[in-house]
Each structure stands twice: as C-alpha cells, then as structure tokens.
Design an enzyme around this catalytic site. Structure first.
Site, mmCIF file in Angstrom:
data_model
loop_
_atom_site.group_PDB
_atom_site.id
_atom_site.type_symbol
_atom_site.label_atom_id
_atom_site.label_comp_id
_atom_site.label_asym_id
_atom_site.label_seq_id
_atom_site.Cartn_x
_atom_site.Cartn_y
_atom_site.Cartn_z
ATOM 1 N N SER A 93 -19.819 48.793 3.215
ATOM 2 C CA SER A 93 -19.046 47.545 3.131
ATOM 3 C C SER A 93 -19.000 46.823 4.471
ATOM 4 O O SER A 93 -18.993 45.594 4.517
ATOM 5 C CB SER A 93 -17.623 47.838 2.637
ATOM 6 O OG SER A 93 -16.945 48.700 3.538
ATOM 7 N N ASP A 104 -12.945 52.291 5.421
ATOM 8 C CA ASP A 104 -13.560 53.186 6.379
ATOM 9 C C ASP A 104 -14.821 52.558 6.947
ATOM 10 O O ASP A 104 -15.303 51.535 6.458
ATOM 11 C CB ASP A 104 -13.864 54.547 5.747
ATOM 12 C CG ASP A 104 -14.835 54.434 4.576
ATOM 13 O OD1 ASP A 104 -15.206 53.300 4.213
ATOM 14 O OD2 ASP A 104 -15.228 55.473 4.031
ATOM 15 N N ASP A 106 -18.612 53.434 7.466
ATOM 16 C CA ASP A 106 -19.767 54.295 7.246
ATOM 17 C C ASP A 106 -20.787 53.947 8.315
ATOM 18 O O ASP A 106 -21.185 52.783 8.449
ATOM 19 C CB ASP A 106 -20.366 54.069 5.855
ATOM 20 C CG ASP A 106 -19.385 54.414 4.751
ATOM 21 O OD1 ASP A 106 -18.809 55.511 4.797
ATOM 22 O OD2 ASP A 106 -19.182 53.577 3.853
ATOM 23 N N ASP A 159 -17.061 57.784 8.618
ATOM 24 C CA ASP A 159 -18.020 58.757 8.098
ATOM 25 C C ASP A 159 -19.312 58.612 8.894
ATOM 26 O O ASP A 159 -19.949 57.551 8.862
ATOM 27 C CB ASP A 159 -18.309 58.524 6.613
ATOM 28 C CG ASP A 159 -17.165 58.958 5.723
ATOM 29 O OD1 ASP A 159 -16.156 59.465 6.256
ATOM 30 O OD2 ASP A 159 -17.272 58.791 4.493
ATOM 31 N N LYS A 220 -15.062 44.583 -6.532
ATOM 32 C CA LYS A 220 -14.546 45.835 -5.985
ATOM 33 C C LYS A 220 -13.033 45.934 -6.167
ATOM 34 O O LYS A 220 -12.509 47.012 -6.509
ATOM 35 C CB LYS A 220 -14.910 45.938 -4.502
ATOM 36 C CG LYS A 220 -16.383 46.200 -4.239
ATOM 37 C CD LYS A 220 -16.692 46.263 -2.746
ATOM 38 C CE LYS A 220 -16.009 47.413 -2.070
ATOM 39 N NZ LYS A 220 -16.402 47.544 -0.649
ATOM 40 N N TYR A 229 -13.817 52.912 -9.760
ATOM 41 C CA TYR A 229 -14.488 52.835 -8.455
ATOM 42 C C TYR A 229 -14.471 54.223 -7.834
ATOM 43 O O TYR A 229 -13.515 54.614 -7.178
ATOM 44 C CB TYR A 229 -13.772 51.840 -7.548
ATOM 45 C CG TYR A 229 -14.510 51.523 -6.251
ATOM 46 C CD1 TYR A 229 -15.238 50.346 -6.122
ATOM 47 C CD2 TYR A 229 -14.470 52.386 -5.168
ATOM 48 C CE1 TYR A 229 -15.905 50.043 -4.946
ATOM 49 C CE2 TYR A 229 -15.143 52.092 -3.993
ATOM 50 C CZ TYR A 229 -15.856 50.923 -3.884
ATOM 51 O OH TYR A 229 -16.521 50.630 -2.722
#
Length: 580
Positions: A93, A104, A106, A159, A220, A229
C-alpha cells in the site's frame, strides 16, 4: 473449460469497455466520496506521512551499517566496504500510494550476493534490530511462504523481506523490472522481490493513477468493513484487491472513482470464476536468453493451477495467483458481499445520492456476531508473554482456513462456515495466567429441505489440532482449544467490545438505513440459483443496521443440532496431550 480460456481473455485485456469521461455530477460525487474516506483514516496527515518517512530513513541507516560491518568482517577491501549498501524498497500500500493511518510498511531489503537470508538477515540483522531502542515487538518468521521479520519501529508496524542479488555491490539505481535480477534466486527470494515488481507493474498498467488510488482506497475500506480483507484467512489481500481495481480501471480508462466503484461491484459480483483476472498476458521464459524457467501460473501446463477457485494473477514475471488461499467457503462469502455492494452502489448511482450520506451506506460494517447463533470458538493460549502469543497466534491463523475446509467437507457442505478475520484478545487474570487470543467461525445450515442431521465434529477438530501442533517451533505452554459456542455464551470480552458498541450504533442508524434485507433480496433474484439467492439474503440480513428485527434474520435456520460443546473439542488441550 473456464481455466483454459485465460489466453483468449488476455488477448483482449487492453480493450476498454467504455471511454466515457465523467460528468460534472460524477466529479462532484467523487469529491464527496474522497471527503468521506478521509474521516475513517484512509489518508494520512502531513505530520504522519513525515513520521513514516523518518522511519524509512532510520531503517536505511541501520541497514547500511549492517551491510558495511558484514563486508568488513569478510575481508573485502576498504573501497568495497565504503560502497557497500542495501536498498530499502517499500512496496504494498505504501508503494501504491494508498496507505492510511496505522498502515504497516511492507519493505524489501536488497543486499549483495555475499549476504544471505538465513544467517545474515535473520540472525545478524535480527540481533541488531533487537538491540535497537526504536524497535519493539520483534518477530522473525524464517519459514513463512515469504520469509519475513516483523516489528514495530517507533510504533509503526514494519514487515521486512530480503532478497540477495547476484552483484557484489548493489547500485542505488538498481532496476528491479529487469528480469536479469532474478538470476540464481530461489523461489522464496523471487516471491520477496516480486512485491516491489508487482506494485510497479500495476502502476504502469493503470491508465489514471489518481482514479486508481481513490477507487482502491474505497474498495479496501469496504472490504475491511465487510470482513473480506485477509489473504491468510482465505479472503482477498491487498495485492488481490489492487489487481481487481486495476482491471476495472483498464476497462474504463477515463472514468472517475464515483463511476469506477459501481462498475467494480457489477463486474466482480457477476464474474464467472475460475476465469482468471489478468492485467496482461501470461509470459514464460523457458527458451529466452536468461532461461530462468521459474514456475508461472498457467493451468494449461500446471494441473495444480486448475484447482484454484479465484485466480487473480499478478502482472510481473513470474505470474502468480494472489488469491490462491481462497476456498469454496470464502469465495461464497466474497461473492455474497460483492453482490450486496453491487446493490448498494447501484442504488447510490441511480438515485444520485452520491453525497457522504449516500456513500456511507456502502461502508456499513458486517455484524458478524448478529449474523449467526452458532460458532466454532478457537482459543489460542500461551503460558508466556505477548511475544509468544503473537508467534503462536500467527501460526494458528495461517492454518485456520484448513479448519473451515475440513468442517465443510466433513458435513458434505450441509454446514456452512464463515471465518472472522479478526482475532479477539483477553489479558490473563488471577484465575488463568494464560494470554489468549480467540478466533470465531460462524456456522449455518445449508438452506434446503432435509431431514434433521446430527453434526459430530469431534474427529474433524481433533485432526485440525494435531495439524496445528506440528508447528516446527512449538514449545510447552502453547495450547489450542476448539469448541462450539452459541451467541448467548460468547466470552464477555467479545460481548463488551463487539455487541454493545454495535448496539449503540444500530440505534443511531435505524432511521438512516435504507438497505434492509427486503431491499437487498430483490437483487438476489439475479443469482444463479435459489440457494445462492438465500445466501445473499442472509448476508444482507447481517448487513442490516436495524439488527435482528427483520423477518429474514428471525426466520434464518441455525444449526441447533450440533452435538454438545464437549463433542467438538471442548476439552482443554494440555501439554500432556501434545503428541510431542
């Protein structure tokens, strides 16, 4: 067969359905939709965005020091030590530009050829991060499908994935779109690298990045509100929803988000799965100059790909199915919710009520604990602290879709399952020192005339528990309990945090709600069978913000004929019972 039609579909993938441009009314409706999305935290403030960018910069500094230290320890020349670096490339995202408050990060770490994943990334970098003051809730998951280090950096969830490229020095302008970077990589590394490659390819293939981003934010937000989701639970994850939205943008390249949203629901509520969703053609590299021969999603070549129920194919080589976790149960739920979304968005478009109040109807939450009277309650317990609970809960969550599949197979589809992606946590008390997180699976009977049937799920739940206990890193104190629970017997922490707040919202929304089961049931006439029609009505009844007062919700048949709780695994799982 449907799965053999994907190449014909890819041949016309770039042909739009309509080139119509938005009217002034469409643009006004889009502005109202964007205004509504800002309220629930779909957009970050400038301060929050700056804080997120600071996290990325600080992490980059940690990575540079880590790489330089390893380079020096291995005896490389001082000049190479000075040049040594690792790239930190956000994806998901954040890279698509649709992250919101609390999202978060990524991120992919790209390192040189002499730094490996198993020791250097997980052990050495993991140790560095553990000693970093800004890092909390550190968790390494080296055996995951995509190996990952999870943590919070200054409170922001991060992450981290790792990919080592066949280069002694990683250039700062490394082009990951070049397939040559995949040379010599194992599949886990390719999957890690493809997070960035897929995000970049999606943005390259959409005709209008702004319209795509607003529409994706909307979808989303809807998917999270409706409980569909979650890739790990067998629903659709962020990449899958992004590809679905991108496909609609390709079909309507000049449309505004207020036009794209209704078309999204119309197209995918009627999609004939398992026909795949593609943003481009399927590409192989068997005989090219690189001859990488990586496995590519292609049911003509790979019989296993023919079993996929919802193929949503990533656009970067090697193409993969981003929705391979979807099961018959979750596909049924996804389809039900898409149909409800189609009805609501169509009403908004036809009535011209695209204002905040009109669009708000699309995002009404699915009241999971009002939709069913019977549940499977899956209690995840640890005798240790929060770190142990995060680890054990993550493993159980990754296996929970197998419980859903097992139950529906064991009952020949007569007992339908609806997994809730959310986990509910309670803190230990004086009587029970365990940390516990609980998952719930809603249960309902197949809507058809049949003799009363007893459902004995003891063997099914025991098999599931034995599978979960095969966890490679299981330790004494990690426990699992599966039992049958009726709505009236749900734990107090669920009743307090779910039912009571929802009841307050229901009372306030009663006058405003126009989407009762009776209005939604008219749309179910478009379904292919009477069974699916009833499924949509049941789901619509759960969406009804007037609670359970509707005739639909009162007349729903619930599985009261499951054997008592002890019969489906009520007995507490202790370490003495563990097969190890």
């Amino acid at each position: 067969m449907a799965f053999l039609q994907h190449q014909q579909q890819s041949d016309i993938v770039n042909q739009p359905i309509s080139l119509a441009a938005p009217t002034p009314a469409d643009l006004k409706s889009t502005a109202q939709l964007e205004h509504l999305l800002r309220d629930p935290g779909q957009y970050e403030s400038s301060n929050e965005l700056a804080a997120r960018e600071d996290v990325v910069r600080e992490l980059q500094g940690v990575l540079d020091r880590w790489v330089k230290r390893l380079t020096a320890q291995r005896g490389y020349p001082d000049g190479m030590v000075d040049q040594a670096t690792a790239l930190l490339l956000p994806f998901g995202s954040y890279r698509l530009g649709v992250h919101g408050r609390g999202s978060d990060i990524d991120a992919l770490v790209v390192g040189p050829s002499y730094i490996d994943r198993d020791h250097d990334f997980f052990d050495v970098l993991g140790g560095v991060l553990a000693e970093t003051e800004a890092v909390t809730e550190l968790q390494a998951v080296p055996r995951a499908y995509v190996p990952v280090i999870k943590m919070k950096f200054r409170g922001v969830p991060v992450d981290l994935l790792y990919a080592s490229v066949c280069l002694p020095v990683v250039p700062k302008d490394l082009d990951l779109r070049d397939r040559s970077v995949l040379r010599g990589m194992d599949l886990a590394t390719v999957r890690s690298l493809n997070g960035v490659r897929v995000a970049d390819e999606i943005m390259r293939l959409v005709p209008d990045a702004g319209a795509f981003r607003t529409t994706l934010r909307c979808v989303k937000h809807w998917a999270k509100a409706r409980g569909v989701y979650s890739n790990v639970m067998g629903f659709v994850g962020g990449v899958g929803w992004a590809i679905l939205v991108a496909r609609v943008c390709q079909l309507y390249p000049n449309a505004a988000p207020s036009m794209l949203v209704p078309r999204f629901f119309k197209i995918f509520s009627q999609w004939k799965w398992p026909n795949p969703v593609l943003l481009g053609g399927i590409e192989h590299d068997d005989d090219g100059q690189l001859a990488l021969r990586l496995p590519v999603w292609d049911p003509r070549r790979n019989p296993r790909d023919r079993t996929h129920l919802m193929p949503v194919i990533t656009p970067a080589y090697p193409c993969m199915n981003s929705c391979y976790n979807v099961s018959h149960a979750t596909l049924r739920i996804i389809t039900e919710q898409l149909e409800i979304g189609r009805v609501i968005s169509q009403e908004i478009s036809e009535s011209g009520s695209g204002g905040a109040r009109g669009w708000e109807a699309l995002f009404q939450p699915f009241h999971f604990f009002k939709a069913y009277k019977s549940y499977l309650q899956v209690d995840v317990k640890v005798a240790g602290g929060e770190a142990d609970l995060r680890e054990w809960k993550g493993w159980v969550e990754s296996r929970l879709r197998q419980l859903v599949i097992r139950v529906e197979m064991a009952t020949a589809g007569m007992l339908l399952c609806h997994p809730n992606p959310q986990a509910y946590a309670t803190k230990p008390n004086d009587r029970d020192r365990h940390c516990t997180a609980t998952f719930f699976v809603g249960l309902s009977k197949q809507q058809q005339k049949q003799a009363q049937v007893q459902f004995d799920l003891r063997a099914t739940t025991e098999e599931f528990k034995q599978e979960v206990y095969m966890y490679e890193f299981w330790r004494p104190g990690m426990e699992l309990e599966v039992k049958h629970a009726r709505r009236k017997d749900l734990p107090s922490y669920v009743m307090d945090h779910i039912l009571l707040p929802a009841a307050g919202q229901l009372k306030r929304k009663r006058v405003q709600d126009d989407h009762s089961p009776s209005s939604s049931s008219s749309a179910s006439g478009h379904s292919e069978s009477s069974s699916s029609s009833r499924d949509v009505k049941r789901a619509a009844a759960a969406a009804d913000t007037t609670g359970s007062s509707s005739p639909e919700s009162k007349s729903q048949s619930y599985p009261s004929n499951i054997l008592p709780s002890a019969g489906i695994g009520r007995c507490r799982t202790t370490t003495d019972e563990h097969p190890k």
